[in-house]
Design a protein around this motif. Structure first.
Motif, short mmCIF file in Angstrom:
data_model
loop_
_atom_site.label_atom_id
_atom_site.label_comp_id
_atom_site.label_asym_id
_atom_site.label_seq_id
_atom_site.Cartn_x
_atom_site.Cartn_y
_atom_site.Cartn_z
N LYS A 54 53.99 7.48 3.81
CA LYS A 54 54.33 7.68 2.40
C LYS A 54 53.07 7.83 1.55
N GLU A 55 52.06 7.00 1.80
CA GLU A 55 50.81 7.09 1.04
C GLU A 55 50.13 8.43 1.26
N ILE A 56 50.18 8.94 2.47
CA ILE A 56 49.59 10.25 2.76
C ILE A 56 50.33 11.34 2.01
N GLN A 57 51.65 11.33 2.09
CA GLN A 57 52.45 12.34 1.40
C GLN A 57 52.21 12.30 -0.10
N GLU A 58 52.20 11.11 -0.68
CA GLU A 58 52.00 10.98 -2.12
C GLU A 58 50.58 11.38 -2.52
N GLY A 59 49.59 10.96 -1.75
CA GLY A 59 48.21 11.30 -2.07
C GLY A 59 47.95 12.79 -2.01
N VAL A 60 48.51 13.46 -1.02
CA VAL A 60 48.36 14.91 -0.90
C VAL A 60 49.06 15.60 -2.07
N LEU A 65 44.28 12.68 -2.35
CA LEU A 65 43.92 12.58 -0.94
C LEU A 65 43.84 14.00 -0.39
N GLU A 66 42.72 14.33 0.22
CA GLU A 66 42.53 15.66 0.77
C GLU A 66 42.46 15.58 2.30
#
Length: 85
Positions: A54-60, A65-66
């Motif tokens: 979830k953090e990856i999806q939200e950061g992207v 988040l790159e």
């Protein structure tokens, strides 16, 4: 183990791709660990962090988040993990 002093097990080969150095290959694996505690070596790795899918999806989505290039094995491993988690 080398960069973050973390023991892993259940290591599984996923894929490989050519690496820009002569006669070199980048290989991608997944693995499991018993702990999330790690220690960055400060030489090859300056910083490290665990992210949930979830953090990856939200950061992207928020562009905070790159991820690596779309055609990279690193990107493939991350996207596969996010999709399955």
């Amino acid at each position: 183990k080398e960069e973050v002093n973390l023991d892993v097990h259940n290591i599984r080969y996923i894929a490989s791709q050519a690496w820009p150095f002569s006669s070199s290959l980048m290989v991608g694996f997944t693995a499991e660990t018993e702990t999330t505690a790690f220690q960055v070596d400060g030489n090859e790795i300056e910083d490290a962090k665990w992210y949930s899918a979830k953090e990856i999806q939200e950061g992207v989505a928020k562009k905070t988040l790159e991820l690596s290039k779309e055609d990279s094995i690193a990107r493939y491993l991350i996207e596969s993990w996010v999709k399955n988690n």
